[in-house]
Design a protein around this motif. Structure first.
Motif, PDB file in Angstrom:
ATOM      1  N   ALA A 172      38.336   6.906  66.534  1.00  0.00           N
ATOM      2  CA  ALA A 172      37.106   6.833  65.738  1.00  0.00           C
ATOM      3  C   ALA A 172      37.161   5.696  64.716  1.00  0.00           C
ATOM      4  O   ALA A 172      36.178   5.427  64.038  1.00  0.00           O
ATOM      5  CB  ALA A 172      36.861   8.161  65.028  1.00  0.00           C
ATOM      6  N   GLY A 173      38.317   5.045  64.596  1.00  0.00           N
ATOM      7  CA  GLY A 173      38.458   3.947  63.645  1.00  0.00           C
ATOM      8  C   GLY A 173      38.667   4.394  62.211  1.00  0.00           C
ATOM      9  O   GLY A 173      38.481   3.618  61.279  1.00  0.00           O
ATOM     10  N   LEU A 174      39.090   5.655  62.024  1.00  0.00           N
ATOM     11  CA  LEU A 174      39.251   6.190  60.673  1.00  0.00           C
ATOM     12  C   LEU A 174      40.657   6.026  60.109  1.00  0.00           C
ATOM     13  O   LEU A 174      40.868   6.193  58.908  1.00  0.00           O
ATOM     14  CB  LEU A 174      38.852   7.667  60.646  1.00  0.00           C
ATOM     15  N   ILE A 175      41.633   5.708  60.976  1.00  0.00           N
ATOM     16  CA  ILE A 175      43.004   5.481  60.525  1.00  0.00           C
ATOM     17  C   ILE A 175      43.577   4.271  61.242  1.00  0.00           C
ATOM     18  O   ILE A 175      43.052   3.836  62.272  1.00  0.00           O
ATOM     19  CB  ILE A 175      43.929   6.700  60.773  1.00  0.00           C
ATOM     20  N   THR A 176      44.657   3.755  60.691  1.00  0.00           N
ATOM     21  CA  THR A 176      45.467   2.760  61.383  1.00  0.00           C
ATOM     22  C   THR A 176      46.852   3.360  61.565  1.00  0.00           C
ATOM     23  O   THR A 176      47.309   4.162  60.732  1.00  0.00           O
ATOM     24  CB  THR A 176      45.578   1.440  60.593  1.00  0.00           C
ATOM     25  N   CYS A 214      46.301  10.597  53.937  1.00  0.00           N
ATOM     26  CA  CYS A 214      46.614   9.256  54.441  1.00  0.00           C
ATOM     27  C   CYS A 214      46.059   8.139  53.573  1.00  0.00           C
ATOM     28  O   CYS A 214      45.945   7.003  54.024  1.00  0.00           O
ATOM     29  CB  CYS A 214      46.080   9.094  55.870  1.00  0.00           C
ATOM     30  N   VAL A 215      45.709   8.451  52.340  1.00  0.00           N
ATOM     31  CA  VAL A 215      45.245   7.394  51.438  1.00  0.00           C
ATOM     32  C   VAL A 215      46.359   6.351  51.288  1.00  0.00           C
ATOM     33  O   VAL A 215      46.112   5.158  51.260  1.00  0.00           O
ATOM     34  CB  VAL A 215      44.838   7.977  50.073  1.00  0.00           C
ATOM     35  N   ARG A 216      47.586   6.824  51.218  1.00  0.00           N
ATOM     36  CA  ARG A 216      48.773   5.977  51.238  1.00  0.00           C
ATOM     37  C   ARG A 216      49.460   6.204  52.574  1.00  0.00           C
ATOM     38  O   ARG A 216      49.323   7.273  53.163  1.00  0.00           O
ATOM     39  CB  ARG A 216      49.715   6.356  50.105  1.00  0.00           C
ATOM     40  N   ASP A 268      39.847   2.340  54.634  1.00  0.00           N
ATOM     41  CA  ASP A 268      38.984   2.428  53.458  1.00  0.00           C
ATOM     42  C   ASP A 268      38.244   1.117  53.285  1.00  0.00           C
ATOM     43  O   ASP A 268      38.881   0.088  53.112  1.00  0.00           O
ATOM     44  CB  ASP A 268      39.817   2.729  52.218  1.00  0.00           C
ATOM     45  N   PRO A 269      36.959   1.100  53.339  1.00  0.00           N
ATOM     46  CA  PRO A 269      36.050   2.229  53.569  1.00  0.00           C
ATOM     47  C   PRO A 269      35.983   2.558  55.051  1.00  0.00           C
ATOM     48  O   PRO A 269      36.252   1.705  55.894  1.00  0.00           O
ATOM     49  CB  PRO A 269      34.703   1.710  53.064  1.00  0.00           C
ATOM     50  N   PRO A 270      35.629   3.802  55.373  1.00  0.00           N
ATOM     51  CA  PRO A 270      35.536   4.185  56.780  1.00  0.00           C
ATOM     52  C   PRO A 270      34.398   3.434  57.466  1.00  0.00           C
ATOM     53  O   PRO A 270      33.432   3.031  56.821  1.00  0.00           O
ATOM     54  CB  PRO A 270      35.252   5.692  56.736  1.00  0.00           C
ATOM     55  N   PRO A 271      34.494   3.231  58.780  1.00  0.00           N
ATOM     56  CA  PRO A 271      33.424   2.549  59.513  1.00  0.00           C
ATOM     57  C   PRO A 271      32.099   3.300  59.367  1.00  0.00           C
ATOM     58  O   PRO A 271      32.080   4.530  59.290  1.00  0.00           O
ATOM     59  CB  PRO A 271      33.902   2.571  60.963  1.00  0.00           C
ATOM     60  N   GLU A 272      31.006   2.553  59.336  1.00  0.00           N
ATOM     61  CA  GLU A 272      29.686   3.164  59.153  1.00  0.00           C
ATOM     62  C   GLU A 272      29.335   4.131  60.273  1.00  0.00           C
ATOM     63  O   GLU A 272      28.720   5.160  60.041  1.00  0.00           O
ATOM     64  CB  GLU A 272      28.616   2.073  59.072  1.00  0.00           C
ATOM     65  N   ARG A 273      29.693   3.802  61.479  1.00  0.00           N
ATOM     66  CA  ARG A 273      29.296   4.615  62.636  1.00  0.00           C
ATOM     67  C   ARG A 273      30.340   5.666  63.034  1.00  0.00           C
ATOM     68  O   ARG A 273      30.229   6.279  64.079  1.00  0.00           O
ATOM     69  CB  ARG A 273      29.000   3.725  63.828  1.00  0.00           C
TER      70      ARG A 273
END
Length: 119
Positions: free
Chosen positions: A88-92, A58-60, A38-43
């Protein structure tokens, strides 16, 4: 999927993974915790509906096994989708902490044994 599925899902699990049966990486175990970036990557690509459901959960930090249970999907499908989201870089992803073997506290064990003997 049965007609009594609470979500009314008509898509088969293999369709959610594009027919893939194996994850692209080995980062995930049942107890690996994942968190949405958060925030997600722009691309970052726009997530598919099931991926968006994962991201909302997955907010928490949440464990892979818990995601599978809450979303009522097989763990293997969740892991494949998590691999896509990670790439995609949307989660860790956070692997479980290794448990180091240590010698037991003999004094504590003796007290527990004595306490159980008094019951």
């Amino acid at each position: 999927m049965s007609g009594s599925d609470a979500a009314g899902r008509l898509v088969r699990p293999f369709a959610l993974t594009g027919g893939r049966t194996r994850p692209s990486r080995a980062d995930f175990t049942l107890i690996t915790t994942v968190t949405a970036v958060d925030p997600p990557p722009e691309r970052a690509p726009r997530p598919q509906p099931e991926q968006a459901r994962i991201l909302r959960r997955c907010v928490r930090p949440v464990a892979v096994a818990e995601l599978a249970a809450v979303l009522d999907l097989p763990v293997s499908v969740i892991v494949i989708m998590l691999c896509d989201l990670l790439e995609a870089g949307l989660i860790t992803a956070h692997p479980p902490h290794p448990v180091s073997p240590r010698t037991p506290n003999l004094d504590l064990l003796q007290k527990v044994r004595d306490g159980l003997g008094r019951l």
